[in-house]
Design a protein around this motif. Structure first.
Motif, PDB file in Angstrom:
ATOM      1  N   LEU A  98     -57.290 -73.879  -7.388  1.00 46.91           N
ATOM      2  CA  LEU A  98     -57.365 -73.181  -6.102  1.00 46.91           C
ATOM      3  C   LEU A  98     -58.298 -71.992  -6.279  1.00 46.91           C
ATOM      4  O   LEU A  98     -58.151 -71.221  -7.236  1.00 46.91           O
ATOM      5  CB  LEU A  98     -55.989 -72.692  -5.648  1.00 46.91           C
ATOM      6  N   VAL A  99     -59.240 -71.871  -5.382  1.00 46.76           N
ATOM      7  CA  VAL A  99     -60.185 -70.756  -5.401  1.00 46.76           C
ATOM      8  C   VAL A  99     -60.081 -70.045  -4.065  1.00 46.76           C
ATOM      9  O   VAL A  99     -60.182 -70.676  -3.007  1.00 46.76           O
ATOM     10  CB  VAL A  99     -61.630 -71.245  -5.650  1.00 46.76           C
ATOM     11  N   ASN A 100     -59.862 -68.742  -4.122  1.00 45.41           N
ATOM     12  CA  ASN A 100     -59.807 -67.915  -2.919  1.00 45.41           C
ATOM     13  C   ASN A 100     -61.020 -67.003  -2.896  1.00 45.41           C
ATOM     14  O   ASN A 100     -61.374 -66.416  -3.922  1.00 45.41           O
ATOM     15  CB  ASN A 100     -58.550 -67.032  -2.929  1.00 45.41           C
ATOM     16  N   VAL A 101     -61.626 -66.856  -1.744  1.00 46.38           N
ATOM     17  CA  VAL A 101     -62.673 -65.854  -1.552  1.00 46.38           C
ATOM     18  C   VAL A 101     -62.122 -64.888  -0.522  1.00 46.38           C
ATOM     19  O   VAL A 101     -61.705 -65.294   0.562  1.00 46.38           O
ATOM     20  CB  VAL A 101     -63.993 -66.484  -1.064  1.00 46.38           C
ATOM     21  N   TYR A 102     -62.053 -63.623  -0.905  1.00 48.87           N
ATOM     22  CA  TYR A 102     -61.470 -62.653   0.016  1.00 48.87           C
ATOM     23  C   TYR A 102     -62.273 -61.360   0.016  1.00 48.87           C
ATOM     24  O   TYR A 102     -63.018 -61.063  -0.916  1.00 48.87           O
ATOM     25  CB  TYR A 102     -60.009 -62.382  -0.334  1.00 48.87           C
ATOM     26  N   GLU A 103     -62.099 -60.614   1.094  1.00 55.13           N
ATOM     27  CA  GLU A 103     -62.754 -59.312   1.213  1.00 55.13           C
ATOM     28  C   GLU A 103     -62.036 -58.322   0.314  1.00 55.13           C
ATOM     29  O   GLU A 103     -60.807 -58.226   0.321  1.00 55.13           O
ATOM     30  CB  GLU A 103     -62.721 -58.845   2.665  1.00 55.13           C
ATOM     31  N   ILE A 104     -62.806 -57.595  -0.459  1.00 49.77           N
ATOM     32  CA  ILE A 104     -62.256 -56.582  -1.356  1.00 49.77           C
ATOM     33  C   ILE A 104     -61.762 -55.418  -0.503  1.00 49.77           C
ATOM     34  O   ILE A 104     -62.472 -54.952   0.398  1.00 49.77           O
ATOM     35  CB  ILE A 104     -63.331 -56.106  -2.355  1.00 49.77           C
ATOM     36  N   TYR A 105     -60.531 -54.961  -0.772  1.00 52.28           N
ATOM     37  CA  TYR A 105     -60.001 -53.821  -0.029  1.00 52.28           C
ATOM     38  C   TYR A 105     -60.968 -52.645  -0.156  1.00 52.28           C
ATOM     39  O   TYR A 105     -61.453 -52.345  -1.253  1.00 52.28           O
ATOM     40  CB  TYR A 105     -58.631 -53.401  -0.569  1.00 52.28           C
ATOM     41  N   PRO A 106     -61.254 -51.947   0.950  1.00 49.67           N
ATOM     42  CA  PRO A 106     -62.204 -50.829   0.902  1.00 49.67           C
ATOM     43  C   PRO A 106     -61.873 -49.798  -0.182  1.00 49.67           C
ATOM     44  O   PRO A 106     -62.795 -49.254  -0.804  1.00 49.67           O
ATOM     45  CB  PRO A 106     -62.115 -50.222   2.310  1.00 49.67           C
ATOM     46  N   ARG A 107     -60.593 -49.556  -0.431  1.00 53.03           N
ATOM     47  CA  ARG A 107     -60.212 -48.531  -1.426  1.00 53.03           C
ATOM     48  C   ARG A 107     -60.685 -48.882  -2.827  1.00 53.03           C
ATOM     49  O   ARG A 107     -60.755 -48.011  -3.687  1.00 53.03           O
ATOM     50  CB  ARG A 107     -58.710 -48.291  -1.393  1.00 53.03           C
ATOM     51  N   TRP A 108     -60.986 -50.181  -3.094  1.00 47.98           N
ATOM     52  CA  TRP A 108     -61.396 -50.612  -4.439  1.00 47.98           C
ATOM     53  C   TRP A 108     -62.854 -51.063  -4.509  1.00 47.98           C
ATOM     54  O   TRP A 108     -63.340 -51.458  -5.560  1.00 47.98           O
ATOM     55  CB  TRP A 108     -60.470 -51.728  -4.936  1.00 47.98           C
ATOM     56  N   ARG A 109     -63.614 -50.955  -3.418  1.00 47.73           N
ATOM     57  CA  ARG A 109     -65.001 -51.430  -3.416  1.00 47.73           C
ATOM     58  C   ARG A 109     -65.931 -50.624  -4.298  1.00 47.73           C
ATOM     59  O   ARG A 109     -66.934 -51.143  -4.781  1.00 47.73           O
ATOM     60  CB  ARG A 109     -65.554 -51.437  -1.989  1.00 47.73           C
ATOM     61  N   ALA A 110     -65.624 -49.369  -4.541  1.00 44.17           N
ATOM     62  CA  ALA A 110     -66.503 -48.521  -5.368  1.00 44.17           C
ATOM     63  C   ALA A 110     -66.583 -49.039  -6.804  1.00 44.17           C
ATOM     64  O   ALA A 110     -67.499 -48.681  -7.543  1.00 44.17           O
ATOM     65  CB  ALA A 110     -66.010 -47.082  -5.353  1.00 44.17           C
ATOM     66  N   ARG A 111     -65.658 -49.880  -7.205  1.00 44.23           N
ATOM     67  CA  ARG A 111     -65.667 -50.447  -8.561  1.00 44.23           C
ATOM     68  C   ARG A 111     -66.751 -51.515  -8.721  1.00 44.23           C
ATOM     69  O   ARG A 111     -67.061 -51.927  -9.828  1.00 44.23           O
ATOM     70  CB  ARG A 111     -64.315 -51.073  -8.882  1.00 44.23           C
TER      71      ARG A 111
END
Length: 160
Positions: free
Chosen positions: A82-95
């Motif tokens: 199973l492969v999920n593609v999801y939007e990264i939570y904004p709070r963790w995008r700086a990583r």
């Protein structure tokens, strides 16, 4: 890049649902987000790192469980396909590198004996709990993690 700067995370990760033969599921609470319960997750360290290598490394780093031992053989790790593609939570995008907004997550299940000791990485997780699979799914903050746990009985019924 300054010596203190960390490289950007690779937007390809694993989700490892750790469970017992009785389908009790290990959940760990994020240190950076109290109340956020999840299974083991982690990004590849390098593009070349295989998904299995990522699973082995992340499980050991986050829980102290060593895959590839007599107690937890490598065969106990199952690719759930199973492969999920999801939007990264904004709070963790700086990583991640600028402009990266989505992550590709590969789901695995790891069966461990009941009573397997768990040692959390205190900078990453502050608490743990073993819950029956349905309760564990309800406790997850991540929809893809909850979905993976709900599929666990079906995946385990499939021949390898």
């Amino acid at each position: 890049m300054s010596p203190d700067a960390r490289p950007h995370k690779i937007p390809e990760s694993v989700l490892v649902v750790i469970h017992t033969p009785q389908l009790d599921v290990l959940l760990i609470e994020r240190a950076d987000a109290p109340g956020y319960w999840q299974s083991v997750t982690g990004s590849k360290d390098t593009i070349e790192e295989s998904l299995v290598e990522t699973c082995v490394r992340e499980v050991r780093e986050e829980t102290g469980i060593a895959i590839g031992t007599a107690a937890v053989p490598l065969a106990a790790l199952r690719d759930c396909e199973l492969v999920n593609v999801y939007e990264i939570y904004p709070r963790w995008r700086a990583r991640y590198a600028p402009g990266v907004t989505h992550n590709t997550e590969h789901v695995f299940a790891l069966e461990v004996p009941a009573g397997t000791p768990v040692v959390l990485a205190p900078r990453e997780h502050t608490a743990l709990q073993w819950l029956p699979w349905r309760e564990a799914a309800d406790a997850c903050f991540s929809p893809s993690n909850a979905e993976a746990i709900l599929h666990l009985p079906r995946w385990l019924a499939r021949p390898r």
